[in-house]
Design an enzyme around this catalytic site. Structure first.
Site, PDB file in Angstrom:
ATOM      1  CB  SER A 100      -0.920   0.014   1.229  1.00 17.31           C
ATOM      2  OG  SER A 100      -0.222   0.462   2.377  1.00 17.31           O
ATOM      3  CB  SER A 159      -0.533   3.841   4.306  1.00 12.35           C
ATOM      4  OG  SER A 159       0.317   2.856   4.854  1.00 12.35           O
ATOM      5  CE  LYS A 193      -1.392   2.706   8.751  1.00 13.90           C
ATOM      6  NZ  LYS A 193      -1.679   3.169   7.367  1.00 13.90           N
ATOM      7  CB  SER A 234      -2.256   6.909   6.202  1.00 13.41           C
ATOM      8  OG  SER A 234      -1.963   6.004   7.249  1.00 13.41           O
TER       9      SER A 234
END
Length: 250
Positions: free
Chosen positions: A70, A72, A127, A209
């Site tokens: 992804s 993000s 993250k 995100s």
């Protein structure tokens, strides 16, 4: 399979083959004569135990590889990056529960961390740690504030930055890292107080995100480890959409 929990499957494979291996060593091996071949369940079951055990130990307590599917964490981590996650940075943890058995260190603001998604714990997310236990996190017109102090940032320009994006360099403690803000997306402002034993996480691609602003905090027992390096990049590997932020590599 997006919902397949490879770590749990590997754990139970080690348990099953380990039981067979112990049973063979203590019972059946003593009854076999030297010229006899091993029974099929020893060859295809107990015989795999040593290899599976080593793989399990390395992945659970040392390092584990993941893939980034992804955007993000753009521009820090790109779609197609293969990363290495240090499993012992934040302490040696019980394989299934995630509870700390031997404490080593705790997450710091600015760390890039892989964890189990609180809403679906067999899915892994990656993250950046923005808020520690007890912190007050605020976003006002996309400007991040931690405990009343605005996070230091500097604007960045360059031809490699997408037209619809503003790029900044943010500083948190010893960490300096780039972040993106999407000019076409509205601000997701708010105020959050991080509970004890939990963490507030955000992607570097701030307006693209799915993170703590939307689903809450990450409990300590869901931590997998710290992302420490990118060891390969392969764009073509990702041709299908993904519902996870990272994929475990079997």
């Amino acid at each position: 399979m997006e919902n397949f929990d490879f770590a749990a499957a590997l754990f139970w494979a080690v348990v099953a083959t380990g039981v067979l291996w112990i049973f063979d060593k203590l019972v059946t091996a003593k009854k076999r004569v030297p010229q006899d071949s091993d029974p099929w369940w020893v060859e295809y079951g107990a015989g795999f135990f040593p290899v599976l055990f080593v793989v399990f130990a390395v992945r659970s307590f040392a390092y584990e590889p993941y893939q980034i599917p992804s955007e993000s964490m753009m521009p820090t981590l790109k779609v197609g990056d293969f990363i290495l996650v240090n499993r012992w940075t934040y302490g040696l943890r019980a394989p299934l529960s995630g509870d700390v058995m031997i404490p080593i260190s705790e997450p710091e603001r600015g760390d890039v961390m892989v964890f189990r998604f609180p809403k679906q714990t067999n899915v892994a997310y990656i993250k950046r740690v923005v808020g520690l236990p007890g912190d007050v996190i605020e976003l006002n017109n996309k400007r991040l504030t931690v405990n009343g102090q605005a996070v230091e940032l500097q604007g960045v320009t360059g031809p490699e930055i997408p037209v619809r994006v503003d790029q900044f360099t943010e500083t948190m403690g010893m960490h300096q890292f780039p972040t993106w803000r999407d000019k076409l997306r509205p601000a997701r402002d708010g105020r959050w107080v991080v509970p004890e034993g939990e963490y507030f996480m955000m992607g570097d691609n701030r307006d693209n995100s799915n993170d703590s602003r939307f689903w809450g905090f990450v409990p300590d027992h869901l931590i997998i480890g710290q992302a420490v390096s990118v060891w390969m990049h392969w764009d073509e590997f990702f041709s299908l959409p993904s519902f996870a932020d990272v994929r475990s590599i079997p």
